[in-house]
Design an enzyme around this catalytic site. Structure first.
Site, PDB file in Angstrom:
ATOM      1  N   SER A 225      47.310  34.586  44.657  1.00 36.71           N
ATOM      2  CA  SER A 225      47.940  35.783  44.118  1.00 36.71           C
ATOM      3  C   SER A 225      49.453  35.686  44.314  1.00 36.71           C
ATOM      4  O   SER A 225      50.047  34.655  44.007  1.00 36.71           O
ATOM      5  CB  SER A 225      47.341  37.031  44.775  1.00 36.71           C
ATOM      6  OG  SER A 225      47.651  38.175  44.023  1.00 36.71           O
TER       7      SER A 225
ATOM      8  N   ASP B 233      43.469  36.206  38.794  1.00 39.25           N
ATOM      9  CA  ASP B 233      43.881  36.327  40.188  1.00 39.25           C
ATOM     10  C   ASP B 233      42.804  35.816  41.159  1.00 39.25           C
ATOM     11  O   ASP B 233      41.677  36.313  41.171  1.00 39.25           O
ATOM     12  CB  ASP B 233      44.183  37.805  40.474  1.00 39.25           C
ATOM     13  CG  ASP B 233      44.872  38.021  41.805  1.00 39.25           C
ATOM     14  OD1 ASP B 233      44.900  37.090  42.623  1.00 39.25           O
ATOM     15  OD2 ASP B 233      45.385  39.125  42.025  1.00 39.25           O
TER      16      ASP B 233
END
Length: 294
Positions: free
Chosen positions: A27, A170
């Site tokens: 992330s 993500d």
């Protein structure tokens, strides 16, 4: 944007004398990882050594100067285009992440990144299979995975990668702390720098009618549980390794409270505030004044 807290904590860790051989990220951690590893490579090429304190300072300056408004990260799509694309089954997220991608490409030279003396990996999730995949800068699709690792589902479009055109998003959907691949690759002294507190609660009122805030809140709840599970796994792994006679250590730096930031409206002052919070709390943890975290 909680990655600003991570930047402050990273600065404290690197100023403490810790010199990483490996930096792994997921992330926003993937973005910070790439910046640090790229800077280490640049310094090694020009000076023959890595000044980690300088690398940390440059990472902090990058955030304060370049991440100074929501528009730097992405532009909100018009209501008309959102409505039409949704009806036509062509939904591409609420935000267009082109500004963020352009900023990263402006800062990162892949040739320099590949020469770095510091080992690195970033991770993203394959939407088709649900599998987590980590890649290093030598992978031809590294930039795609970097963008995918920070592509928040629903907020940003998935990133199409590889010959099969698989879609990735993500990595925090599956793992937030990439300690498992780090241990698999031989890490023995690990510092985890997380952006989420142990408990999920808000210091400020939450507007559930704001779609952007709602999506981020739902993601935070999921990610928070993943962070806690990842850290627990890392500590258990280290304890068992020690029982086997191996010299393995894990230190954890994370916020005392959830970092407060309005994703739809923030400035460089807000980013600076989070950086300072991360720096101060990391210093306390590294000094051992916050038991149970280090």
């Amino acid at each position: 944007m909680k990655g600003a807290y991570q930047v402050g904590a990273i600065k404290a860790v690197l100023e403490s004398g810790f010199e990483p051989d490996m930096i792994y990220g997921i992330s926003v951690g993937a973005l910070n990882t790439t910046f640090l590893v790229h800077e280490a490579s640049r310094q090694m090429e020009s000076d023959g050594k890595v000044n980690w304190k300088q690398a940390a300072r440059l990472l902090m300056e990058f955030w304060i100067k370049k991440i100074n408004s929501p528009q730097v990260v992405g532009t909100l799509r018009s209501r008309v285009s959102l409505g039409v694309n949704t009806l036509m089954s062509q939904f591409e997220g609420l935000l267009d992440p082109t500004p963020l991608h352009a900023l990263v490409q402006e800062e990162i030279d892949l040739d320099i990144l590949k020469k770095s003396p510091v080992k690195s990996k970033v991770g993203a999730v394959n939407i088709n299979t649900g599998e987590m995949r980590y890649v290093s800068p030598s992978d031809p699709d590294y930039m795609g995975f970097l963008f995918a690792s920070s592509a928040i589902p629903m907020m940003m479009p998935p990133v199409r990668i590889g010959e099969n055109g698989d879609l990735y998003v993500d990595g925090a959907l599956r793992e937030v702390i990439p300690v498992r691949p780090a241990f698999e690759d031989g890490a023995t002294e690990v510092v985890i720098v997380a952006c989420h507190a142990f408990e999920m609660y808000q210091r400020e009122a939450f507007n559930a009618h704001n779609l952007v805030n709602l999506i981020q809140r739902i993601k935070d709840i999921t990610v928070n549980q993943n962070v806690n599970s990842d850290i627990m796994w890392a500590r258990i792994y280290a304890e068992r390794a020690i029982l086997r006679g191996e010299n393995v250590s894990v230190r954890v730096i994370r916020p005392n409270e959830p970092p407060a930031l309005d994703l739809t409206r923030f400035t460089s002052e807000d980013i600076s505030r989070l950086i300072v919070e991360g720096y101060k709390e990391a210093l306390e943890i590294l000094k051992g004044s916050l038991p149970g975290k280090a």
